[in-house]
Design an enzyme around this catalytic site. Sequence first.
Site, PDB file in Angstrom:
ATOM      1  N   ASP A 181     -44.828 -23.156  19.686  1.00 47.17           N
ATOM      2  CA  ASP A 181     -43.635 -22.966  20.012  1.00 47.17           C
ATOM      3  C   ASP A 181     -42.950 -24.006  19.271  1.00 47.17           C
ATOM      4  O   ASP A 181     -42.868 -25.256  19.608  1.00 47.17           O
ATOM      5  CB  ASP A 181     -43.407 -23.152  21.533  1.00 47.17           C
ATOM      6  CG  ASP A 181     -42.034 -22.787  22.104  1.00 47.17           C
ATOM      7  OD1 ASP A 181     -41.037 -23.296  21.240  1.00 47.17           O
ATOM      8  OD2 ASP A 181     -41.708 -22.459  22.930  1.00 47.17           O
ATOM      9  N   HIS A 182     -42.060 -23.640  18.367  1.00 50.76           N
ATOM     10  CA  HIS A 182     -41.529 -24.585  17.237  1.00 50.76           C
ATOM     11  C   HIS A 182     -40.573 -25.610  17.881  1.00 50.76           C
ATOM     12  O   HIS A 182     -40.335 -26.715  17.478  1.00 50.76           O
ATOM     13  CB  HIS A 182     -41.194 -24.072  15.901  1.00 50.76           C
ATOM     14  CG  HIS A 182     -39.711 -23.496  16.129  1.00 50.76           C
ATOM     15  ND1 HIS A 182     -39.601 -21.998  16.523  1.00 50.76           N
ATOM     16  CD2 HIS A 182     -38.508 -23.929  15.584  1.00 50.76           C
ATOM     17  CE1 HIS A 182     -38.284 -21.778  16.549  1.00 50.76           C
ATOM     18  NE2 HIS A 182     -37.639 -22.848  16.004  1.00 50.76           N
ATOM     19  N   GLU A 220     -26.839 -19.212  18.904  1.00 50.60           N
ATOM     20  CA  GLU A 220     -27.017 -18.961  17.380  1.00 50.60           C
ATOM     21  C   GLU A 220     -25.778 -18.189  16.883  1.00 50.60           C
ATOM     22  O   GLU A 220     -25.187 -17.116  17.520  1.00 50.60           O
ATOM     23  CB  GLU A 220     -28.363 -18.195  17.096  1.00 50.60           C
ATOM     24  CG  GLU A 220     -29.486 -18.691  17.440  1.00 50.60           C
ATOM     25  CD  GLU A 220     -30.629 -17.941  17.162  1.00 50.60           C
ATOM     26  OE1 GLU A 220     -31.034 -18.309  16.053  1.00 50.60           O
ATOM     27  OE2 GLU A 220     -31.255 -17.204  17.854  1.00 50.60           O
ATOM     28  N   HIS A 244     -39.189 -20.619  24.170  1.00 54.06           N
ATOM     29  CA  HIS A 244     -38.199 -21.979  23.713  1.00 54.06           C
ATOM     30  C   HIS A 244     -37.487 -22.403  25.148  1.00 54.06           C
ATOM     31  O   HIS A 244     -37.449 -23.531  25.423  1.00 54.06           O
ATOM     32  CB  HIS A 244     -37.335 -21.784  22.686  1.00 54.06           C
ATOM     33  CG  HIS A 244     -37.818 -21.209  21.202  1.00 54.06           C
ATOM     34  ND1 HIS A 244     -39.135 -21.337  21.055  1.00 54.06           N
ATOM     35  CD2 HIS A 244     -37.281 -20.190  20.620  1.00 54.06           C
ATOM     36  CE1 HIS A 244     -39.426 -20.761  19.934  1.00 54.06           C
ATOM     37  NE2 HIS A 244     -38.439 -20.089  19.719  1.00 54.06           N
TER      38      HIS A 244
HETATM   39  C1  BG6 Z   1     -37.515 -18.115  16.506  1.00 50.36           C
HETATM   40  C2  BG6 Z   1     -36.819 -16.748  17.060  1.00 50.36           C
HETATM   41  O1  BG6 Z   1     -38.392 -18.281  17.375  1.00 50.36           O
HETATM   42  O2  BG6 Z   1     -36.243 -19.114  17.115  1.00 50.36           O
HETATM   43  C3  BG6 Z   1     -35.601 -16.506  16.331  1.00 50.36           C
HETATM   44  O3  BG6 Z   1     -37.892 -15.672  16.811  1.00 50.36           O
HETATM   45  C4  BG6 Z   1     -34.668 -17.615  16.599  1.00 50.36           C
HETATM   46  O4  BG6 Z   1     -34.898 -15.310  16.645  1.00 50.36           O
HETATM   47  C5  BG6 Z   1     -35.278 -18.732  16.097  1.00 50.36           C
HETATM   48  O5  BG6 Z   1     -33.546 -17.446  15.377  1.00 50.36           O
HETATM   49  C6  BG6 Z   1     -34.286 -20.174  16.402  1.00 50.36           C
HETATM   50  O6  BG6 Z   1     -34.909 -21.217  15.964  1.00 50.36           O
HETATM   51  P1  BG6 Z   1     -34.032 -22.544  15.666  1.00 50.36           P
HETATM   52  O7  BG6 Z   1     -34.980 -23.783  15.302  1.00 50.36           O
HETATM   53  O8  BG6 Z   1     -33.247 -22.219  14.267  1.00 50.36           O
HETATM   54  O9  BG6 Z   1     -33.085 -22.607  16.648  1.00 50.36           O
END
Ligand code: BG6
Length: 499
Positions: A181-182, A220, A244
């Site tokens: 989960d990044h 976003e 997330h």
């Molecule tokens: C991803 C989603 O896990 O996270 C995307 O699949 C989303 O839809 C993205 O845009 C958002 O990541 P970050 O790091 O740009 O906030």
Amino acid sequence: MKENEPTVIIIFGAGGDLTQRKLVPALYNLYLDGWLPEQFAILGLDRKEMDKEAFCQHLRQGIDKFSRRKLEATTWQEFAHHFTYVAADLTNQDAYDDLAHELGTFNQQWSTHAQHIFYLAVSPFLIEPITEHLHKAKLMQDRQRCRMVVEKPFGHDLDSAQALNDTLTHFFDESQIFRIDHYLGKETVQNILAFRFANALFEPMWDRRYIDHVQITVAEQVGVGHRGGYYDHAGALRDMIQNHLLQILCLIAMEPPVSFAADEIRNKKVDVLRAIRPIRSEQVPETAVRGQYGSGWMNGEKKRAYLEEEGVAENSNTEAFVALKLFVDNWRWQDVPFYLRTGKRLPVHGSQVVVTFRPVPHRSFPETAVETWRSNRLIINIQPEEGIRMTFQAKRPGPAMRLSPVHLDFAYQEAFKTASPEAYETLLLDVIEGDATLFMRADQVEASWKVIMPVLERWTANPPLDFPNYPAGTWGPEAANVLIAQDGRSWLQPDFNNH
Ligand code: BG6
């Protein structure tokens, strides 16, 4: 690094977007910082026919565009030296027997037994076949030295996530499986742990007696871009909330860990997920709001509606916005609402956690002194600004006693004078070092699916009647404001200057 272990990173789906945008730029930065072992190789596999030169060119473009540090020609040459590319059909066992052979040659060259990291940057339907083939080819046998990284989406609902976990744990040990989960790799997200548990100041107040409510917003500006094909089958609840936002909630709500051992932290997080009050189906309408953007203006540009995006079904009911109210039923958090909100095509790109404290129990100041009185707030800014802000009341200068809200700020960039690493840098290094703290364990993934299943089921059974219900460039549907306003509260928009 703990140990300079010789390592081969095998990327399945090496010709794809994730490899070009995230994985290789992250590896490049780790390389620049000297984090990668001396003996390392990146072995790309994909069905696309490409020679090594074309592969390197593709990755070089990725670094040019997406790396946080610029590409340097000489370093790039040295780095590219570590690449190999193999065009392969990932559903065919022969590809894995060849892979085993290829990995054997690295061991011979290096006169060692290298660690192998299999990174599955592939469509979800390939995870199970790849897993089986790796098992058959005996490529994951060494539990200490062979790991697998699985990207999201991890399942489509609770049943499919359980089935996937069953397959993976049938073949491999849980300690070998790294579910990404990044968000957990983001510095500001990790800093929640440091902030809460390395400071004596806040923990005594971190509960229902002092905290009024918590808001978590991940906003976003982008739309679904080229990912309509995937996104239209997922939606914001699966794509963002299930992973997330719930992970951020866990870090805010968890009990202090006894140690920083991977399982200790993960146990504490699972406790939070299990304590989230189950949402009954009939409660969904007043607890969860969904939205889909119509066309609208953003920064002087007309943005098209979700339904007009590439890869999206023309009558799609998929949500691109969710607002959700949750309660954590335990001693610490009883009756403190957690409001979660995320969406695409919102007015700003910004993620933050706002912890609003209860009002003082008794206001001794006269009404005239406190016209602009506000509850104390702690704002954890996750992105794009990274930092923490504390708001409190102060006396305005002048003869009369009049109060105004003011703030104390901590900004990462200013305090540390250095750019934060990308989430993927942190996470890839952790996989290389075998540290699973920031990765999702099987029970965590399932527990977070359980939280959202009632909403998912109710929404699937009752298609929305009002989509699209917010214009691109606005803060989601009106119902999201009502969700929080009915409790006498309002959303705080992620913008440092607003609070
Ligand atoms: C991803 C989603 O896990 O996270 C995307 O699949 C989303 O839809 C993205 O845009 C958002 O990541 P970050 O790091 O740009 O906030």
